[in-house]
Structure formats: C-alpha cells, structure tokens
Write a protein that holds these residues in place. Structure first.
Motif, PDB file in Angstrom:
ATOM      1  N   UNK A  51      55.882   6.111  61.002  1.00 48.04           N
ATOM      2  CA  UNK A  51      55.952   4.648  61.100  1.00 48.04           C
ATOM      3  C   UNK A  51      55.623   4.143  62.497  1.00 48.04           C
ATOM      4  N   UNK A  52      56.029   4.892  63.531  1.00 45.49           N
ATOM      5  CA  UNK A  52      55.802   4.402  64.896  1.00 45.49           C
ATOM      6  C   UNK A  52      54.330   4.397  65.298  1.00 45.49           C
ATOM      7  N   UNK A  53      53.455   5.003  64.479  1.00 45.41           N
ATOM      8  CA  UNK A  53      52.036   5.053  64.805  1.00 45.41           C
ATOM      9  C   UNK A  53      51.240   3.871  64.263  1.00 45.41           C
ATOM     10  N   UNK A  54      51.839   3.085  63.385  1.00 42.67           N
ATOM     11  CA  UNK A  54      51.046   2.106  62.647  1.00 42.67           C
ATOM     12  C   UNK A  54      50.574   0.908  63.474  1.00 42.67           C
ATOM     13  N   UNK A  55      51.312   0.515  64.509  1.00 47.33           N
ATOM     14  CA  UNK A  55      50.821  -0.549  65.385  1.00 47.33           C
ATOM     15  C   UNK A  55      49.530  -0.111  66.071  1.00 47.33           C
ATOM     16  N   UNK A  56      49.507   1.122  66.530  1.00 47.48           N
ATOM     17  CA  UNK A  56      48.306   1.650  67.183  1.00 47.48           C
ATOM     18  C   UNK A  56      47.170   1.816  66.183  1.00 47.48           C
ATOM     19  N   UNK A  57      47.496   2.250  64.966  1.00 49.03           N
ATOM     20  CA  UNK A  57      46.475   2.392  63.926  1.00 49.03           C
ATOM     21  C   UNK A  57      45.826   1.043  63.631  1.00 49.03           C
ATOM     22  N   UNK A  58      46.619   0.018  63.564  1.00 44.61           N
ATOM     23  CA  UNK A  58      46.102  -1.321  63.277  1.00 44.61           C
ATOM     24  C   UNK A  58      45.130  -1.765  64.384  1.00 44.61           C
ATOM     25  N   UNK A  59      45.523  -1.546  65.651  1.00 46.27           N
ATOM     26  CA  UNK A  59      44.660  -1.923  66.775  1.00 46.27           C
ATOM     27  C   UNK A  59      43.368  -1.095  66.772  1.00 46.27           C
ATOM     28  N   UNK A  60      43.499   0.200  66.494  1.00 48.33           N
ATOM     29  CA  UNK A  60      42.326   1.077  66.475  1.00 48.33           C
ATOM     30  C   UNK A  60      41.366   0.664  65.364  1.00 48.33           C
ATOM     31  N   UNK A  61      41.898   0.309  64.214  1.00 47.64           N
ATOM     32  CA  UNK A  61      41.062  -0.108  63.088  1.00 47.64           C
ATOM     33  C   UNK A  61      40.304  -1.383  63.423  1.00 47.64           C
ATOM     34  N   UNK A  62      40.980  -2.325  64.060  1.00 47.19           N
ATOM     35  CA  UNK A  62      40.328  -3.578  64.462  1.00 47.19           C
ATOM     36  C   UNK A  62      39.182  -3.300  65.423  1.00 47.19           C
ATOM     37  N   UNK A  63      39.420  -2.399  66.395  1.00 43.90           N
ATOM     38  CA  UNK A  63      38.391  -2.078  67.364  1.00 43.90           C
ATOM     39  C   UNK A  63      37.193  -1.409  66.702  1.00 43.90           C
ATOM     40  N   UNK A  64      37.455  -0.482  65.800  1.00 45.67           N
ATOM     41  CA  UNK A  64      36.365   0.225  65.119  1.00 45.67           C
ATOM     42  C   UNK A  64      35.551  -0.718  64.247  1.00 45.67           C
ATOM     43  N   UNK A  65      36.217  -1.686  63.676  1.00 45.35           N
ATOM     44  CA  UNK A  65      35.497  -2.679  62.880  1.00 45.35           C
ATOM     45  C   UNK A  65      34.560  -3.502  63.771  1.00 45.35           C
ATOM     46  N   UNK A  66      35.040  -3.861  64.961  1.00 46.52           N
ATOM     47  CA  UNK A  66      34.222  -4.628  65.904  1.00 46.52           C
ATOM     48  C   UNK A  66      33.056  -3.803  66.432  1.00 46.52           C
ATOM     49  N   UNK A  67      33.278  -2.501  66.624  1.00 48.43           N
ATOM     50  CA  UNK A  67      32.236  -1.624  67.149  1.00 48.43           C
ATOM     51  C   UNK A  67      31.217  -1.230  66.080  1.00 48.43           C
ATOM     52  N   UNK A  68      31.524  -1.582  64.837  1.00 42.66           N
ATOM     53  CA  UNK A  68      30.632  -1.265  63.708  1.00 42.66           C
ATOM     54  C   UNK A  68      30.430   0.235  63.544  1.00 42.66           C
TER      55      UNK A  68
END
Length: 345
Positions: A51-68
């Motif tokens: 559970x403690x990893x999900x904030x970072x996962x959310x941020x990483x996913x947003x960044x990867x979406x922006x980077x295409x």
C-alpha cells in the motif's frame, strides 16, 4: 543499433531490478532517443506493490503517460487499475510475473485492459499455440527466447527474502539461487555428526539454472504467430547485448527471407562466444525436460573477451574505447549491426 525493435527498462524504484534503476531524467532521454530512431520503450512497474508504494506508482504512471512511453509492464492487479486511471494513453503489458499459463488467464487480463501478455516461461510450444488460438486476435503475445531462468515460478520467488531479507517481488533480489551451497548429511544413529556432501571442494550450485536459448526454434516460433520475442539483458554488458540481439535479429531475418535454407548453427556459434552459463531450451519442446540446472556456476568462453567499443569511425581515424588489454598480434572480431562478425588481424 543491433536490431531490437524495442527496449524494456526498470523505473527508478518500482521494477523488479532496482539495482538496474533508471532515473526519471534518463528515462525521458531514452524514450525521446528511441522514438527519434523509430524504436519503442516499455517501462516496468512490475513489483507486487504494498500500500505504501501506490502514491509513487500514481506519480510514475502520470509521468510515463506524459513521456508517451509505448507500454507499461506490470503484474499486480492493483497497479493495473492505477495505470488505467493515470496513464490511459499507454498500452498495458502483463509481465511474465503475472504467470499467464492459460487462454482463460490471458483473456481475463485482456478484458481488464491488457494489450499484451508476456507468457510464463514454463509453457511448452503446444500450450503457447493453444493460448494464441483461443484468445482475441488483437491480444498480443510475447515470450522469452533468451536469458536467465529463475528457480521461482516465472520469477515469483521468496528464497531471497527468506535468506537475505531482500524481496525479489519488490525488486531487490539477492539472487540466492546463484549462490554456491555446501550440503551435509546427518547419520541417523549419530545425531550431530554431519558429513559434507560436496560436488567439489567449492560446493555446488544446486538452485542455479542454465540460460534459456531458443535460437534453434526460431522457425516454429515465427510460424506459430507470437508477436514479440524477449531477450533478458538487464545488468549485462554492451558486448553481450550486441552479440545476442544481433544473433537473433539476423536469424529471424534470414529465416523470413529463405525458410528452406535456414541454418541456426552459425548464430549459435556467436552466442557460445558470450554465454555466461550453459544453455537450455527449458520446457519449450518437452514439458518433462530436466536438463536446465547449472551445477558449476557461471561459464565463460576463455577464447573471447570484450576488447573495446568503436566510438568514432571515418576515413581519417578510428577511436576505440578499450575495455580489456590488447596486445600486438591479437585477433579482433568486429561486430557489425545486422551482420555476422568479420575477422581482422
């Protein structure tokens, strides 16, 4: 350069190879460069997340979406939900860690948004064909064809956590299966009297596996309709990667150009020069195959080593970054992209 259509890499702390981490700025440069030369990049967020990893996962996913990024490799259902929310423009690839061993499992992930399933390495060719036949046409399949095998079920292993408090499923595997062990037998009528059972004076690598090599099976793999072939190459040298990728690229291209004259042996010879362990086809042809344990640890071809990398070449000069000692009279082999090695004295 040597023929891969895509590369896959770990993220900063959310992949199963945290020691091969790629920082965010490096990831951005990698994606930009790959896209400039017509290649793809798949980023791995394939830990089994607490559970403690999900904030970072959310941020990483947003960044990867922006980077295409072209795809995100994952194995956890909770992570999949976050990726669909935060990276809706990115393809979802189910990792081999998700243990897809049936058309039912593959279809489940497809219904939940997966574009591709990376099938478990424990499947044989008939089982792979069945999955391809029984799943939607637009669900892509990927299989491992070369690289390290794991004593765990498609990588899902608790040995490292048990022995070294380093979880393989959180990206911190200590590779306990590669350690040398010494075994002892206790005499039944004399408790405490331990007698060593040794392969040699150094012990034995009882858990270590040979490396997967399906080069010989390229014709059947191509004909069965697999969409993508995966080569494991994390923490390997440029020399190893160039040699292995080049061999498979040339083998695939040669078979496609002339199926009747395909000869895998010349490419197998190239792989023998850089292998780090013995090679096995694992379960691809025989689900009962037992020839995949590497009792002697790593192996190297003593007749070949990485001499250097050509970093500049033109009619006036060549610049080579030296990697090992070179002596007058040494024989050099030049590895040229998309070609077999050429000899030069």
């Amino acid at each position: 350069m040597y023929g891969a259509d895509a590369v896959y890499c770990g993220t900063a702390s959310l992949s199963l190879r945290s020691r091969a981490e790629v920082q965010d700025d490096d990831l951005e440069k990698t994606i930009r460069y790959a896209h400039e030369i017509g290649k793809k990049v798949y980023a791995a967020i394939n830990i089994y997340a607490l559970d403690e990893s999900y904030d970072e996962i959310r941020k990483q996913a947003q960044m990867l979406n922006e980077l295409k990024v072209d795809g995100i490799i994952l194995s956890d259902g909770g992570v999949l939900d976050i990726i669909k929310e935060e990276a809706p423009d990115v393809d979802i690839h189910m990792s081999t860690q998700s243990n897809v061993v049936s058309s039912h499992s593959a279809s489940f992930w497809y219904k939940n948004g997966a574009k591709r399933v990376i099938l478990a390495r424990e499947l044989n060719k008939e089982q792979i064909k069945e999955i391809i036949r029984e799943t939607p046409d637009d669900l892509e399949t990927e299989i491992f064809v070369h690289g390290a095998l794991c004593f765990g079920y498609s990588g899902r292993c608790f040995l490292s956590d048990f022995l070294a408090s380093r979880s393989a499923n959180l990206g911190d595997c200590a590779q306990s299966c590669r350690w040398a062990y010494k075994l002892y037998a206790e005499e039944k009528n004399n408790p405490g009297n331990l007698m060593p059972i040794e392969y040699d004076e150094n012990g034995t690598y009882i858990f270590s596996s040979k490396d997967l090599c399906l080069l010989k099976e390229i014709p059947e793999i191509v004909e069965m309709g697999v969409n993508s072939l995966k080569i494991e190459g994390r923490l390997k040298t440029e020399y190893y990667l160039a040699s292995i990728v080049n061999s498979y690229r040339n083998a695939i291209d040669d078979y496609m150009a002339s199926p009747n004259t395909y000869d895998y042996t010349k490419y197998q010879d190239e792989i023998e020069k850089v292998k780090t362990r013995s090679l096995t086809e694992f379960y691809f042809n025989d689900r009962n195959n037992k020839d995949f344990q590497e009792f002697e640890g790593k192996q190297y071809n003593p007749n070949y080593e990485f001499g250097g990398k050509v970093v500049e070449y033109n009619e006036e000069k060549s610049v080579i970054e030296i990697k090992n000692k070179l002596f007058v009279g040494d024989e050099l082999e030049i590895i040229v992209p998309r070609k077999n090695r050429g000899m030069q004295v």
